[in-house]
Enzyme design. Structure first.
Site, PDB file in Angstrom:
ATOM      1  N   LYS A  52      36.906  41.469  44.894  1.00 51.23           N
ATOM      2  CA  LYS A  52      37.937  42.188  44.070  1.00 51.23           C
ATOM      3  C   LYS A  52      37.343  43.883  44.243  1.00 51.23           C
ATOM      4  CE  LYS A  52      39.419  38.233  41.774  1.00 51.23           C
ATOM      5  NZ  LYS A  52      39.411  37.128  40.407  1.00 51.23           N
ATOM      6  N   GLN A  96      36.301  37.024  34.850  1.00 51.87           N
ATOM      7  CA  GLN A  96      36.122  36.050  36.094  1.00 51.87           C
ATOM      8  C   GLN A  96      35.833  34.866  35.464  1.00 51.87           C
ATOM      9  OE1 GLN A  96      37.116  36.941  39.098  1.00 51.87           O
ATOM     10  NE2 GLN A  96      37.076  34.488  39.623  1.00 51.87           N
ATOM     11  N   ASP A 119      45.580  39.790  34.974  1.00 53.03           N
ATOM     12  CA  ASP A 119      45.587  38.304  35.298  1.00 53.03           C
ATOM     13  C   ASP A 119      46.968  37.724  35.001  1.00 53.03           C
ATOM     14  OD1 ASP A 119      43.486  37.560  37.250  1.00 53.03           O
ATOM     15  OD2 ASP A 119      42.293  37.429  35.436  1.00 53.03           O
TER      16      ASP A 119
HETATM   17  N1  GUN Z   1      38.994  32.350  38.737  1.00 52.88           N
HETATM   18  C1  GUN Z   1      39.498  31.960  39.768  1.00 52.88           C
HETATM   19  N2  GUN Z   1      40.612  32.492  40.006  1.00 52.88           N
HETATM   20  C2  GUN Z   1      40.732  33.489  39.117  1.00 52.88           C
HETATM   21  C3  GUN Z   1      41.566  34.771  38.970  1.00 52.88           C
HETATM   22  O1  GUN Z   1      42.611  34.896  39.511  1.00 52.88           O
HETATM   23  N3  GUN Z   1      41.217  35.479  37.911  1.00 52.88           N
HETATM   24  C4  GUN Z   1      40.106  35.302  37.095  1.00 52.88           C
HETATM   25  N4  GUN Z   1      39.848  36.131  36.052  1.00 52.88           N
HETATM   26  N5  GUN Z   1      39.336  34.336  37.104  1.00 52.88           N
HETATM   27  C5  GUN Z   1      39.735  33.391  38.425  1.00 52.88           C
END
Ligand code: GUN
Length: 281
Positions: A52, A96, A119
């Site tokens: 990311k 995350q 998100d």
């Molecule tokens: N863990 C797995 N997928 C995601 C996501 O799209 N966003 C976040 N913040 N954590 C995750």
């Protein structure tokens, strides 16, 4: 069968977003900013976060990475998120998941202001989606909708079946399809006659996390099949929830794993960040 190329589509979107982030910087004298919070040492999360941050850099987005040790308290995590919430250089905050078990995930996430919730995980944004109002939508289902749009796949009046009801994928996916006028069925671990439900689908979205679970005998000829799963086979190879080799004979459109929905998730995260930055000005 048309293979849906998520990798190439995502690259195109990321190029478009780069133009927008450069424009933003010219106009407002600062970069679009995303804060990423990673707590603990989960190896998969470390890979996701690294990807990311790299994607942000390539799109001209400034990233603020915060790595906290496994032992951090809920109060400390909340305090960090609160400071990011007040920082005008931070347009989006991503915590995350999953967090270490001793932490109160709900409390930490709810410290993120809805406008920085890139998100789309917060109740306010999910509520807006449920009401068909404008808000931030979770990246993976949003990426699937973008694939439909860019491949000219119409949704109105179609019978859509979503496998899985997670807060991150299945539920928002079903709401997006409903908002686009599909007739939506959500299937899950307690669903009876799952095969019959799947066989009725013009559009099937699989998000259950079971390797090669969806087989050709579950697919209506000509159906659009979207594979959100990321699993490993016994020999360690990456595979989706769909048995690609058999389903490709039945489907009209199919996403591969890897290279299908996965790259779109990151592209939509960047889109949500740029949108949030533009809205903040
Ligand atoms: N863990 C797995 N997928 C995601 C996501 O799209 N966003 C976040 N913040 N954590 C995750």
């Amino acid at each position: 069968m048309t293979l849906i190329d998520g990798k190439q589509t995502a690259e195109k979107i990321r190029d478009e977003l780069k133009l927008r982030s450069v424009e933003f910087e010219k106009k407002y004298g600062k970069k679009v900013g995303l804060a990423v919070v990673l707590i603990g040492n989960d190896p998969a999360s470390q890979v996701y976060v690294r990807n990311k941050i790299k994607a942000c850099e390539e799109a001209g987005i400034r990233s603020f990475a915060h790595y906290l040790p496994e032992t951090v308290s809920t109060e400390e995590a909340v305090s960090l998120v609160r400071s990011l919430a007040e920082d005008d250089n931070v347009h989006g905050i991503l915590v995350q998941l999953p967090l270490p078990k001793h932490l109160n995930t709900e409390l930490i996430l709810n410290t993120i202001p809805a406008k920085k919730d890139v998100d789309g995980f917060l109740a306010e944004n999910i509520g807006k989606l449920a009401l068909s109002e404008e808000g931030t939508v979770a990246c993976t289902p949003l990426g699937v909708m973008e694939l439909f749009k860019r491949y000219g796949i119409s949704i109105q009046g179609k019978r859509a079946v979503v496998l899985g009801r997670s807060n991150i994928v299945g539920r928002p996916m079903a709401l997006l399809l409903l908002n686009a006028d599909a007739t939506v069925t959500v299937c899950h671990s307690k669903t009876q006659n799952l095969k019959e439900e799947c066989l009725r689908a013009d559009i099937l979205v699989a998000a259950i996390g079971k390797a090669k679970f969806v087989t050709a005998d579950m697919i209506k000829p000509g159906a659009v099949v979207i594979d959100v799963g990321i699993n490993r086979t016994e020999d360690g190879k990456l595979c989706g929830d769909v048995d690609f080799d058999s389903v490709k004979e039945q489907a009209s459109y199919l996403t591969p794993v890897p290279g299908g929905v996965g790259p779109m998730t990151i592209a939509m995260l960047l889109k949500n960040v740029v949108d949030a930055a533009e809205r903040a000005q």
